[in-house]
Motif scaffolding. Sequence first.
Motif, PDB file in Angstrom:
ATOM      1  N   LEU A   1     -27.414 -38.400  81.951  1.00  0.00           N
ATOM      2  CA  LEU A   1     -27.627 -39.257  80.785  1.00  0.00           C
ATOM      3  C   LEU A   1     -26.307 -39.735  80.204  1.00  0.00           C
ATOM      4  N   VAL A   2     -26.288 -40.995  79.762  1.00  0.00           N
ATOM      5  CA  VAL A   2     -25.123 -41.517  79.065  1.00  0.00           C
ATOM      6  C   VAL A   2     -25.344 -41.273  77.579  1.00  0.00           C
ATOM      7  N   LYS A   3     -24.454 -40.477  76.985  1.00  0.00           N
ATOM      8  CA  LYS A   3     -24.629 -40.040  75.593  1.00  0.00           C
ATOM      9  C   LYS A   3     -24.922 -41.190  74.649  1.00  0.00           C
ATOM     10  N   ALA A   4     -24.044 -42.201  74.693  1.00  0.00           N
ATOM     11  CA  ALA A   4     -24.168 -43.277  73.717  1.00  0.00           C
ATOM     12  C   ALA A   4     -25.466 -44.073  73.880  1.00  0.00           C
ATOM     13  N   ASP A   5     -26.112 -43.934  75.034  1.00  0.00           N
ATOM     14  CA  ASP A   5     -27.372 -44.654  75.253  1.00  0.00           C
ATOM     15  C   ASP A   5     -28.583 -43.750  75.046  1.00  0.00           C
ATOM     16  N   THR A   6     -28.342 -42.483  74.650  1.00  0.00           N
ATOM     17  CA  THR A   6     -29.441 -41.537  74.564  1.00  0.00           C
ATOM     18  C   THR A   6     -29.635 -41.070  73.131  1.00  0.00           C
ATOM     19  N   SER A   7     -30.806 -41.322  72.587  1.00  0.00           N
ATOM     20  CA  SER A   7     -31.073 -40.835  71.233  1.00  0.00           C
ATOM     21  C   SER A   7     -31.436 -39.359  71.307  1.00  0.00           C
ATOM     22  N   MET A   8     -31.279 -38.673  70.191  1.00  0.00           N
ATOM     23  CA  MET A   8     -31.645 -37.265  70.109  1.00  0.00           C
ATOM     24  C   MET A   8     -33.118 -37.082  70.469  1.00  0.00           C
ATOM     25  N   GLU A   9     -33.932 -38.021  69.982  1.00  0.00           N
ATOM     26  CA  GLU A   9     -35.369 -37.954  70.208  1.00  0.00           C
ATOM     27  C   GLU A   9     -35.667 -37.936  71.704  1.00  0.00           C
ATOM     28  N   ARG A  10     -34.989 -38.852  72.424  1.00  0.00           N
ATOM     29  CA  ARG A  10     -35.229 -38.950  73.860  1.00  0.00           C
ATOM     30  C   ARG A  10     -34.726 -37.692  74.567  1.00  0.00           C
ATOM     31  N   LEU A  11     -33.590 -37.190  74.095  1.00  0.00           N
ATOM     32  CA  LEU A  11     -33.016 -36.005  74.707  1.00  0.00           C
ATOM     33  C   LEU A  11     -33.947 -34.803  74.547  1.00  0.00           C
ATOM     34  N   VAL A  12     -34.462 -34.637  73.325  1.00  0.00           N
ATOM     35  CA  VAL A  12     -35.367 -33.517  73.064  1.00  0.00           C
ATOM     36  C   VAL A  12     -36.613 -33.619  73.956  1.00  0.00           C
ATOM     37  N   ALA A  13     -37.136 -34.844  74.070  1.00  0.00           N
ATOM     38  CA  ALA A  13     -38.331 -35.035  74.900  1.00  0.00           C
ATOM     39  C   ALA A  13     -38.033 -34.648  76.352  1.00  0.00           C
ATOM     40  N   LEU A  14     -36.857 -35.043  76.826  1.00  0.00           N
ATOM     41  CA  LEU A  14     -36.492 -34.752  78.211  1.00  0.00           C
ATOM     42  C   LEU A  14     -36.299 -33.238  78.421  1.00  0.00           C
ATOM     43  N   VAL A  15     -35.662 -32.601  77.434  1.00  0.00           N
ATOM     44  CA  VAL A  15     -35.457 -31.161  77.519  1.00  0.00           C
ATOM     45  C   VAL A  15     -36.814 -30.454  77.649  1.00  0.00           C
ATOM     46  N   ARG A  16     -37.765 -30.846  76.815  1.00  0.00           N
ATOM     47  CA  ARG A  16     -39.117 -30.249  76.861  1.00  0.00           C
ATOM     48  C   ARG A  16     -39.751 -30.469  78.226  1.00  0.00           C
ATOM     49  N   GLU A  17     -39.652 -31.690  78.704  1.00  0.00           N
ATOM     50  CA  GLU A  17     -40.240 -32.045  79.989  1.00  0.00           C
ATOM     51  C   GLU A  17     -39.666 -31.182  81.113  1.00  0.00           C
ATOM     52  N   ARG A  18     -38.351 -31.047  81.138  1.00  0.00           N
ATOM     53  CA  ARG A  18     -37.685 -30.273  82.192  1.00  0.00           C
ATOM     54  C   ARG A  18     -38.057 -28.787  82.102  1.00  0.00           C
ATOM     55  N   LEU A  19     -38.168 -28.289  80.863  1.00  0.00           N
ATOM     56  CA  LEU A  19     -38.522 -26.873  80.693  1.00  0.00           C
ATOM     57  C   LEU A  19     -39.937 -26.616  81.189  1.00  0.00           C
ATOM     58  N   THR A  20     -40.844 -27.520  80.862  1.00  0.00           N
ATOM     59  CA  THR A  20     -42.233 -27.374  81.315  1.00  0.00           C
ATOM     60  C   THR A  20     -42.284 -27.403  82.839  1.00  0.00           C
ATOM     61  N   ALA A  21     -41.581 -28.374  83.419  1.00  0.00           N
ATOM     62  CA  ALA A  21     -41.601 -28.527  84.873  1.00  0.00           C
ATOM     63  C   ALA A  21     -41.047 -27.284  85.550  1.00  0.00           C
ATOM     64  N   SER A  22     -39.943 -26.752  85.017  1.00  0.00           N
ATOM     65  CA  SER A  22     -39.319 -25.612  85.690  1.00  0.00           C
ATOM     66  C   SER A  22     -40.157 -24.349  85.531  1.00  0.00           C
ATOM     67  N   VAL A  23     -40.857 -24.240  84.387  1.00  0.00           N
ATOM     68  CA  VAL A  23     -41.717 -23.074  84.186  1.00  0.00           C
ATOM     69  C   VAL A  23     -42.891 -23.114  85.156  1.00  0.00           C
ATOM     70  N   SER A  24     -43.539 -24.313  85.259  1.00  0.00           N
ATOM     71  CA  SER A  24     -44.686 -24.399  86.162  1.00  0.00           C
ATOM     72  C   SER A  24     -44.244 -24.201  87.599  1.00  0.00           C
ATOM     73  N   CYS A  25     -43.003 -24.563  87.886  1.00  0.00           N
ATOM     74  CA  CYS A  25     -42.430 -24.355  89.218  1.00  0.00           C
ATOM     75  C   CYS A  25     -42.358 -22.866  89.524  1.00  0.00           C
ATOM     76  N   VAL A  26     -41.831 -22.145  88.536  1.00  0.00           N
ATOM     77  CA  VAL A  26     -41.644 -20.706  88.714  1.00  0.00           C
ATOM     78  C   VAL A  26     -42.997 -20.010  88.856  1.00  0.00           C
ATOM     79  N   SER A  27     -43.946 -20.393  87.955  1.00  0.00           N
ATOM     80  CA  SER A  27     -45.219 -19.677  87.979  1.00  0.00           C
ATOM     81  C   SER A  27     -46.022 -19.984  89.249  1.00  0.00           C
ATOM     82  N   SER A  28     -45.890 -21.246  89.736  1.00  0.00           N
ATOM     83  CA  SER A  28     -46.646 -21.561  90.947  1.00  0.00           C
ATOM     84  C   SER A  28     -45.933 -21.017  92.178  1.00  0.00           C
ATOM     85  N   GLY A  29     -44.614 -20.850  92.091  1.00  0.00           N
ATOM     86  CA  GLY A  29     -43.885 -20.315  93.245  1.00  0.00           C
ATOM     87  C   GLY A  29     -43.931 -18.816  93.130  1.00  0.00           C
TER      88      GLY A  29
END
Lengths: 384, 133
Positions: B105-133
């Motif tokens: 991500l380019v900082k100056a092009d990324t709002s906090m809102e978008r960053l938080v949403a992405l962080v949540r998305e990545r955490l969910t994805a990695s958790v479901s990855c772990v639980s299914s693996g």
Amino acid sequence: MLMDELRSSGKELGDHAEQLELFALAVRYAADHIIITDPAGCILYANAAAERLTGYSLDEMRGATPGLWGRQMGKEFYERFWQSVRDRKEQFIGELRNRRKSGEVYDAEVRVAPVLDRATGEVRCYVGIERDITAQKNLERTKNEFLSLVSHNLKTPLGTVAWYAEMLLDGTVGTLTHEQSAYVREVQTANARMLQLVRQLLSVSRIELAVTASGGEAVDLGEVVATVLRERAAELARRQLTLDTYYEHPLAPVRGEQVLLREAVENLVANAITYTDPGGTLTVRVFHKSANEEVYGHHFLEDRVVVVVGDTGCGIPRAEQERLFEQFFRASTARERDANGIGIGLHLVQRIVRKLHGDIWFRSDVGTGTEFYLAFPHLRATEA
Amino acid sequence: MTEKPHTILIIEDDTAQREALLTRLQREGFAVDTARNGSHALTLLETYTPDLILLDLNMPVLSGKGFLEQVQARRTHLPPIIVLTNDERLSEVSEVLEHAVTDYLVKADTSMERLVALVRERLTASVSCVSSG
């Protein structure tokens, strides 16, 4: 009588000899590097500046090809060169890197013209002129590095301001009064404008940095245009602009950089939106033109993919049209409508188009609107 | 019973930006740690593994790229790594993307809102990855 005639033709011959000597001296000591080669590219003659520039003596050059100090560019460059001077028998103008006998690499601008036999029309020889533009190129590189550095260092604090303003507004550190929120929004708006300017400055240097080192990729211009228009759909609706599009299917790919082509189209579309009043129409068309078919006043010797971006906006005064692509130039009609631009968008577009061996031109009338035309060569089937 | 919060490690040398990220992510309920540079982060990683890493590139002592090289040499499993930088040079982007990086991500092009949403998305994805693996 007879003696007079003989005397005058003798004088003519003398004049001829004198003129020839003058020409030979002029070529020999011209400031620019001049060489003459046979149709196969073997050197027949090189002047003093050519010896100086390349470091090779005339004797060393004679019989060799300019590859003696060339061969620094990709295959594609030389292919384009031969297509121009041998196949189309047209002058070739280009910039390239060469290597002196000492091993030192230098930048040169080269112009090669085929000399055709008057009777047969076949190439008799080539005349090549080269100019050392290393100093100029270095200056340009320094300028771009500077631009990139400055932009990067400006973006960091601006990004920080944006984050903190956003956090003040979203309640991360408590609720603001109505008036406080309004003030912070002003900060946010001004900051966003500044960021936009820095981004544009950065783009200029990025194009140079992206120097088609990769040789480019196959790009579907129709797709690029469609993506840009999709992203602008809401804005078009808000400004009550009608969008009229035409995409030819299937479309030959062009050689380019997706990111750069997108930037070019985005700039043209953004301008069309900014400078057109509500109720106006944007026309965007992407299609083929075959070799020698007329493309809005232009003729090309090879097939082209053409993009037209037209608007019914304020137009560009005739007297200012010549300067439209200059960096930091803004048409008076544009300044009237939007005081915040810095005149870099179209300059960017032109640089991108040139970088990708395309052409750009336009037609405009004040009060009627403007049409921009982009034309790019196809990616040849053998390259795809 | 309250669920254990996700842990995030911020690796950022710019104090103002580090603080902004820390404050905002803590407000979102995450357990956040910070490191001033890559080397500092490597030390922290010896004691625990966060669920996600936010990584700046241009840092003193050990840059983001240096951090990626070293951390990959040391560990086989890595959490999602989001690179957050202002460096848009194509050469940098392509080099960094060769590492196990989830996002760039380019900082100056990324709002906090978008960053938080992405962080949540990545955490969910990695958790479901772990639980299914």
